[in-house]
Design a protein around this motif. Structure first.
Motif, PDB file in Angstrom:
ATOM      1  N   THR A  88       0.823  -1.209   0.000  1.00  0.00           N
ATOM      2  CA  THR A  88       0.000   0.000   0.000  1.00  0.00           C
ATOM      3  C   THR A  88       0.859   1.262   0.000  1.00  0.00           C
ATOM      4  OG1 THR A  88      -1.822  -1.135   1.068  1.00  0.00           O
ATOM      5  CG2 THR A  88      -1.761   1.246   1.286  1.00  0.00           C
ATOM      6  N   GLY A 106       4.292   4.992  -5.891  1.00  0.00           N
ATOM      7  CA  GLY A 106       4.270   4.796  -7.337  1.00  0.00           C
ATOM      8  C   GLY A 106       3.338   5.787  -8.023  1.00  0.00           C
ATOM      9  N   LEU A 107       2.197   6.014  -7.425  1.00  0.00           N
ATOM     10  CA  LEU A 107       1.262   6.969  -8.013  1.00  0.00           C
ATOM     11  C   LEU A 107       1.837   8.381  -7.955  1.00  0.00           C
ATOM     12  CD1 LEU A 107      -2.024   5.543  -6.508  1.00  0.00           C
ATOM     13  CD2 LEU A 107      -1.341   5.500  -8.910  1.00  0.00           C
ATOM     14  N   PHE A 136      10.947   2.947  -3.557  1.00  0.00           N
ATOM     15  CA  PHE A 136       9.977   2.401  -4.511  1.00  0.00           C
ATOM     16  C   PHE A 136      10.642   1.418  -5.469  1.00  0.00           C
ATOM     17  CE2 PHE A 136       7.873   2.646  -8.680  1.00  0.00           C
ATOM     18  CZ  PHE A 136       6.637   2.128  -8.325  1.00  0.00           C
ATOM     19  N   ALA A 167       3.876   1.397  -1.099  1.00  0.00           N
ATOM     20  CA  ALA A 167       4.557   1.410  -2.385  1.00  0.00           C
ATOM     21  C   ALA A 167       3.639   1.938  -3.476  1.00  0.00           C
ATOM     22  CB  ALA A 167       5.038   0.001  -2.731  1.00  0.00           C
ATOM     23  N   ALA A 168       2.386   1.534  -3.426  1.00  0.00           N
ATOM     24  CA  ALA A 168       1.437   2.010  -4.425  1.00  0.00           C
ATOM     25  C   ALA A 168       1.299   3.528  -4.334  1.00  0.00           C
ATOM     26  CB  ALA A 168       0.083   1.344  -4.223  1.00  0.00           C
ATOM     27  N   LEU A 172       9.851  -2.541  -5.918  1.00  0.00           N
ATOM     28  CA  LEU A 172       9.342  -3.000  -7.211  1.00  0.00           C
ATOM     29  C   LEU A 172       9.914  -4.361  -7.604  1.00  0.00           C
ATOM     30  CD1 LEU A 172       7.440  -1.925  -9.392  1.00  0.00           C
ATOM     31  CD2 LEU A 172       9.430  -1.054 -10.605  1.00  0.00           C
ATOM     32  N   HIS A 204       4.914   9.073  -7.983  1.00  0.00           N
ATOM     33  CA  HIS A 204       5.944   9.070  -8.999  1.00  0.00           C
ATOM     34  C   HIS A 204       5.352   9.517 -10.334  1.00  0.00           C
ATOM     35  CE1 HIS A 204       9.672   8.027 -10.838  1.00  0.00           C
ATOM     36  NE2 HIS A 204      10.057   7.174  -9.918  1.00  0.00           N
ATOM     37  N   ARG A 205       4.234   8.939 -10.649  1.00  0.00           N
ATOM     38  CA  ARG A 205       3.588   9.226 -11.917  1.00  0.00           C
ATOM     39  C   ARG A 205       3.124  10.684 -11.993  1.00  0.00           C
ATOM     40  NH1 ARG A 205      -0.327   4.293 -12.948  1.00  0.00           N
ATOM     41  NH2 ARG A 205       1.436   3.067 -13.680  1.00  0.00           N
TER      42      ARG A 205
END
Lengths: 176, 176
Positions: free
Chosen positions: B10, B16-17, B84, B12-13, B88, B19-20
DNA sequence: TGGTACATGTAACATGTTACATGATTAG
DNA sequence: CTAATCATGTAACATGTTACATGTACCA
């Protein structure tokens, strides 16, 4: 004491196992959970220890006389049987999928092709192992004539095969 | 302050988001989570609101200036990017399957054939709806050239088809 | 008889869910 | 202008996980 109207799946599973065993202590239930339902629903020992007194408080199970090491045998009450039956045919919960592998691959923009290979390799092994185990179980279920457990086994087998095929096809899918 | 070495999925997600999006408030992240990863990983708004200050405390994200309505934009730090990336490609967690339908069917000894039909019917509808939605998404991903999201879509589609076929075959499997 | 392994039970913690309080925006 | 709606953020609670304390059985 709080009295939620409906059972959640974990409480229901506890009742269901107790139904099967007629009477059981927390430890016995935990072992039954491991052997009977762990392929599609995880419950930990701790949860069962916590559940039982709560279920007793709601009148769904009753406690027997304390046995060795202070362990307490529980049994279903009529109310418990009824609650379980109600849950069994109740409205299915929408399941929130939870696939860490997919989460990672959804962020695949951040890794190189060799990292992907490593990741997939580990998963392939894990899924192959699970497939083998499920196929062995299926044989056992067939022999035992346990039709309902057989179809859950079948589900697992199909699922594992699907995942393995997808892993196999992934490189091709990524480049198309 | 606790400092767990590894990220959970969670956290990490969330990273990641972020990051985007480069920079985002909790609300924006929640919307991104819904649109980007909800098919295979659920996170609620509340979790994100809780996560962000914790991640900031670990130095993985940084907070910008408070914006309208007291909303705070966060951005990844170098440490966050590194954490992250480590997550991954890390060791995959063994997933505990969690299929309420299977749990119920594993207790199938307790219902009659018509109850089973009702239960299956509801699930069939839900899975057909999801399948349709995923196939629409696949088209969109193809057009957008989002290869990684495409393969996660593909996974979902294969999964739904597998489940539907299994539901279809169930009566036959039960009587064999 | 010492000690290793195992089982019961508890407690602390991490994660996920739900309901609410508050302030902004918008439609009528 | 007012009411409905929506977004942000918080808090309480439910559920899941992990680590530990204790006692018992087994075995060298």
């Amino acid at each position: 004491m709080r009295q939620p109207r409906d059972l959640n799946a974990t409480s229901a599973a506890t009742l269901g196992l107790l139904h099967r065993l007629r009477s059981a202590t927390a430890g016995e239930l935990a072992r039954a959970a491991e052997s009977d339902i762990s392929p599609f629903w995880g419950i930990t020992r701790s949860q069962i220890f916590r559940e039982l007194p709560l279920l007793a408080g709601r009148g769904l199970v009753g406690a027997g006389d304390t046995g060795p090491r202070g362990s307490v045998p529980y049994h279903l009450t009529d109310a418990g049987r009824e609650a379980f039956a109600t849950w069994l045919v109740g409205v299915p919960q929408v399941q929130q999928p939870r696939e860490e592998l997919l989460l990672r691959i959804g962020f695949g923009e951040h890794f190189g092709p060799d990292e992907l290979e490593v990741l997939l390799g580990g998963h392939r092994e894990a899924h192959e192992a699970r497939l083998a185990q499920l196929e062995a179980e299926r044989v056992a279920m067939l022999e035992a004539g346990e039709t309902y457990r057989l179809v859950t086994c079948e589900y697992g087998i199909r699922y594992e095969k699907m995942v393995l095929a997808w892993i196999e096809d992934l490189p091709k899918l990524l480049t198309s």
